[in-house]
Write a protein that holds these residues in place. Structure first.
Motif, PDB file in Angstrom:
ATOM      1  N   TYR A 346       0.860  -1.195   0.000  1.00 46.32           N
ATOM      2  CA  TYR A 346       0.000   0.000   0.000  1.00 46.32           C
ATOM      3  C   TYR A 346       0.900   1.249   0.000  1.00 46.32           C
ATOM      4  CZ  TYR A 346      -2.890   3.780   1.763  1.00 46.32           C
ATOM      5  OH  TYR A 346      -3.500   5.006   1.919  1.00 46.32           O
ATOM      6  N   HIS A 347       1.893   1.261   0.879  1.00 45.85           N
ATOM      7  CA  HIS A 347       2.817   2.403   0.913  1.00 45.85           C
ATOM      8  C   HIS A 347       3.621   2.468  -0.394  1.00 45.85           C
ATOM      9  CE1 HIS A 347       6.038   5.123   2.293  1.00 45.85           C
ATOM     10  NE2 HIS A 347       6.822   4.281   1.644  1.00 45.85           N
ATOM     11  N   THR A 348       4.162   1.333  -0.816  1.00 46.39           N
ATOM     12  CA  THR A 348       5.026   1.320  -2.008  1.00 46.39           C
ATOM     13  C   THR A 348       4.268   1.852  -3.223  1.00 46.39           C
ATOM     14  OG1 THR A 348       5.778  -0.775  -1.110  1.00 46.39           O
ATOM     15  CG2 THR A 348       6.634  -0.180  -3.277  1.00 46.39           C
ATOM     16  N   GLU A 349       3.000   1.479  -3.345  1.00 42.77           N
ATOM     17  CA  GLU A 349       2.263   1.861  -4.552  1.00 42.77           C
ATOM     18  C   GLU A 349       1.636   3.247  -4.451  1.00 42.77           C
ATOM     19  OE1 GLU A 349       1.213  -2.647  -6.111  1.00 42.77           O
ATOM     20  OE2 GLU A 349      -0.434  -1.476  -5.279  1.00 42.77           O
ATOM     21  N   ARG A 350       1.101   3.601  -3.296  1.00 39.88           N
ATOM     22  CA  ARG A 350       0.318   4.844  -3.224  1.00 39.88           C
ATOM     23  C   ARG A 350       1.108   6.071  -2.775  1.00 39.88           C
ATOM     24  NH1 ARG A 350      -3.378   5.336  -6.491  1.00 39.88           N
ATOM     25  NH2 ARG A 350      -3.960   7.185  -5.317  1.00 39.88           N
ATOM     26  N   GLN A 351       2.166   5.885  -1.961  1.00 35.06           N
ATOM     27  CA  GLN A 351       2.863   7.075  -1.452  1.00 35.06           C
ATOM     28  C   GLN A 351       3.434   7.926  -2.598  1.00 35.06           C
ATOM     29  OE1 GLN A 351       6.045   8.387  -1.068  1.00 35.06           O
ATOM     30  NE2 GLN A 351       5.536   9.903   0.510  1.00 35.06           N
ATOM     31  N   PRO A 352       4.088   7.312  -3.599  1.00 34.49           N
ATOM     32  CA  PRO A 352       4.638   8.152  -4.684  1.00 34.49           C
ATOM     33  C   PRO A 352       3.546   8.837  -5.503  1.00 34.49           C
ATOM     34  CG  PRO A 352       5.537   5.906  -4.782  1.00 34.49           C
ATOM     35  CD  PRO A 352       4.441   5.894  -3.762  1.00 34.49           C
ATOM     36  N   VAL A 353       2.386   8.215  -5.621  1.00 38.27           N
ATOM     37  CA  VAL A 353       1.307   8.824  -6.410  1.00 38.27           C
ATOM     38  C   VAL A 353       0.782  10.072  -5.686  1.00 38.27           C
ATOM     39  CG1 VAL A 353      -1.010   8.482  -7.373  1.00 38.27           C
ATOM     40  CG2 VAL A 353       0.644   6.599  -7.426  1.00 38.27           C
ATOM     41  N   GLY A 354       0.514   9.936  -4.388  1.00 40.28           N
ATOM     42  CA  GLY A 354       0.033  11.082  -3.603  1.00 40.28           C
ATOM     43  C   GLY A 354       1.066  12.201  -3.593  1.00 40.28           C
ATOM     44  N   ALA A 355       2.332  11.839  -3.430  1.00 41.66           N
ATOM     45  CA  ALA A 355       3.408  12.845  -3.384  1.00 41.66           C
ATOM     46  C   ALA A 355       3.497  13.571  -4.721  1.00 41.66           C
ATOM     47  CB  ALA A 355       4.737  12.166  -3.054  1.00 41.66           C
ATOM     48  N   PHE A 356       3.364  12.844  -5.802  1.00 37.85           N
ATOM     49  CA  PHE A 356       3.451  13.457  -7.130  1.00 37.85           C
ATOM     50  C   PHE A 356       2.342  14.501  -7.313  1.00 37.85           C
ATOM     51  CE2 PHE A 356       1.890  13.587 -11.508  1.00 37.85           C
ATOM     52  CZ  PHE A 356       3.016  14.070 -12.158  1.00 37.85           C
ATOM     53  N   TYR A 357       1.098  14.099  -7.008  1.00 33.91           N
ATOM     54  CA  TYR A 357      -0.019  15.037  -7.194  1.00 33.91           C
ATOM     55  C   TYR A 357       0.081  16.225  -6.237  1.00 33.91           C
ATOM     56  CZ  TYR A 357      -2.317  11.816 -10.386  1.00 33.91           C
ATOM     57  OH  TYR A 357      -2.615  11.026 -11.466  1.00 33.91           O
TER      58      TYR A 357
END
Ligand SMILES: Cc1cc2nc3c(=O)[nH]c(=O)nc-3n(C[C@H](O)[C@H](O)[C@H](O)COP(=O)(O)OP(=O)(O)OC[C@H]3O[C@@H](n4cnc5c(N)ncnc54)[C@H](O)[C@@H]3O)c2cc1C
Length: 509
Positions: A346-357
């Motif tokens: 969950y962290h590996t997949e979603r943290q970079p997406v949230g950070a990017f946006y």
């Protein structure tokens, strides 16, 4: 002290927490949701539901209701700028005002529409939250209940909760907790998770007001009107194109009382405008990114995980997509079908997406804190469309080359003969799409330790072209619509069983 217990405790009944409830219910997980307010938010806030989120709502059976709920706002597109609204609408050339007159945006939307069974939806958050609440209300939703404190050990989380109506204090024992408690998340603070991002840099007042501007605006609808004068800096947002509006005013909290009525009359350009203020909500332009989305039994989601400016239109969208990613993983672990390491993805997949946006939303603010229109033109289409990222974690088995239907990417949309979409195959379960050798795949899908729905698609040219599949290939989709792996018919039983165990972080493979 009374003690309740559940599998998952959701803290926060905003749009992230409420959709988490629906995704957990879809997975058959037992949960309790607590929300400190008495009801859902009355503030319109988010107005744009992107295509990917609409696909998720389609899976929950809510997309049509949301489109219907937001239909009064639907014609509002485009950004205007001026010294007051009346003058701007009267002097701006008619061919650049009004929903029919944004050919570039509409052509882009049409092109995006071909890649999905859904389209962008305009619907304000007061309406969308109420619609989601109606669907979730039969579950254990405890509004007017506040989390006071919590502790966790290696087995569970113990939350101390106050029923604000009766003043009773009680505990909830849960296997896991989702922190969907918003930008000022007390859970994130108590866990002392380090933050990244710009932080807060400007104060605004969200003034929600009623004023009948329907005659002025009809046929000349707009999404935002930006104003920057020596006295007033802010933006007016359309809410229903008739009598509901919000004005976001840049202000200095140190300077005391703001003459709100006088300011609104100047913004609109009608000195004797009749209006009433519905509510005022102070907020800050902020980019704040949680560097960790999992701390043992607790998962951070939505604004608690990534607070962003509204300019990329992604805050609510990202929160909903977070909890959809998390729900099937929690379900698989709670049903003992997956190992604990699946939850790390969950962290590996979603943290970079949230950070990017979140970072992009910060870049989209200009020096005065308003939306930078040139950046909107640059990124607008990308922001409304489908995800152009691919997950890379242990919950995906990736080959080296890139193509549509590649593991880590979202399942491609294709219309089917019965009018449904390839996305409609999934709805929260593992799906295997095979193009031939069905008897092998049938046997294989029965042997998997987790339920897998088999879709038999004999020699389907469009699908094979879209995904570069061959008659011996099969594509395994995760319950969140992302491609988990590509398989071939050589040793299908062993291959499918092994692949699913690997995705589920089960060691005995
Ligand atoms: C002007 C504006 C325009 C926006 N436009 C868009 C847009 O177009 N698209 C988009 O995607 N996003 C947009 N956003 C962002 C969007 O509104 C947020 O990202 C979204 O509300 C986040 O939802 P959430 O559920 O994560 O957090 P919240 O909405 O903040 O909900 C958190 C909930 O947790 C509750 N809570 C907190 N602490 C506790 C506790 N201790 N116990 C119990 N309950 C607790 C709170 O009461 C609250 O209800 C906009 C925001 C603004 C301000």
């Amino acid at each position: 002290m009374k003690q309740d217990s559940t599998q998952v405790l959701i803290v926060g009944g905003g749009i992230t927490g409420l959709t988490a409830a629906l995704f957990l219910a879809q997975q058959g997980v037992n949960f309790i949701l607590i929300e400190k307010h008495k009801g859902t938010s009355i503030h319109p806030r988010a107005r744009t539901i992107d295509i990917r989120t609409m696909e998720l709502f389609r899976g929950l059976g809510l997309s049509e209701e949301l489109r219907e709920g937001g239909k009064a706002l639907a014609p509002a597109w485009g950004i205007l700028r001026g010294i007051n609204l009346v003058e701007t609408l009267n002097t701006t050339k008619s061919d650049i005002i009004g929903n029919a007159n944004f050919p570039k945006q509409f052509a882009a939307m049409k092109a995006l529409g071909e890649k999905s069974p859904e389209s962008v939806c305009r619907c304000t958050q007061d309406i969308s939250e109420a619609i989601i609440y109606q669907k979730a209300k039969h579950h254990d939703l405890r509004f007017n209940h506040q989390l006071l404190t919590f502790q966790q050990d290696e087995n569970s989380v113990a939350a101390v909760v106050k029923n604000r109506e009766t003043e009773e204090i009680y505990t909830i024992q849960a296997n896991y907790m989702i922190a969907a408690d918003g930008a000022n998340s007390m859970i994130r603070k108590q866990l002392e998770i380090p933050l990244a991002g710009h932080g807060a840099w400007m104060d605004l007042l969200n003034i929600y007001f009623e004023a009948d501007l329907s005659t002025l605006v009809r046929g000349r609808e707009f999404s935002q009107f930006l104003i920057e004068t020596s006295e007033i800096t802010g933006f007016l947002l359309a809410i229903n194109n008739a009598d509901r509006w919000t004005f976001h005013l840049r202000y200095d909290p140190e300077k005391g009382e703001v003459p709100v009525d006088e300011i609104l009359r100047k913004v609109i350009g009608i000195p004797d405008l009749k209006m009433s203020i519905l509510s005022i909500l102070p907020w800050q332009l902020t980019v704040r990114i949680s560097t960790q989305l999992r701390v043992n039994k607790i998962f951070i989601a939505g604004d608690a995980a990534h607070t962003m400016t509204p300019y990329a239109g992604k805050g609510a969208n990202a929160g909903i997509q977070d909890v959809q990613n998390l729900a099937w993983k929690l379900a698989a672990v709670l049903k003992h079908q997956a190992g604990d390491a699946l939850l790390d993805t969950y962290h590996t997949e979603r943290q970079p997406v949230g950070a990017f946006y979140a970072n992009l939303s910060g870049e989209m603010a200009d020096k005065n804190g308003l939306i930078d229109e040139s950046k909107m033109m640059q990124y607008g289409e990308k922001l409304l469309g489908l995800p152009d990222y691919a997950y890379d974690s242990t919950a995906v088995v990736r080959p080296s080359q890139l193509f549509r239907g590649e593991p880590g990417t979202c399942i491609p949309h294709m219309w089917l003969e019965d009018g449904s979409s390839s996305l409609d195959w999934v709805k929260g379960q593992f799906v295997l799409i095979a193009n031939g050798h069905f008897e092998y795949w049938r046997a294989a899908s029965k042997l998997s330790h987790i339920q897998v729905k088999l879709v038999e698609l004999p020699a389907n040219e469009p699908w094979m072209t879209l995904t570069q599949a061959t008659p011996t290939d099969a594509i395994l989709i995760r319950p969140d619509d992302f491609v988990a792996a590509r398989l071939n018919a050589l040793h299908p039983c062993e291959q499918l069983a092994k692949t699913i165990k690997k995705i589920c972080s089960l060691r005995n493979i």
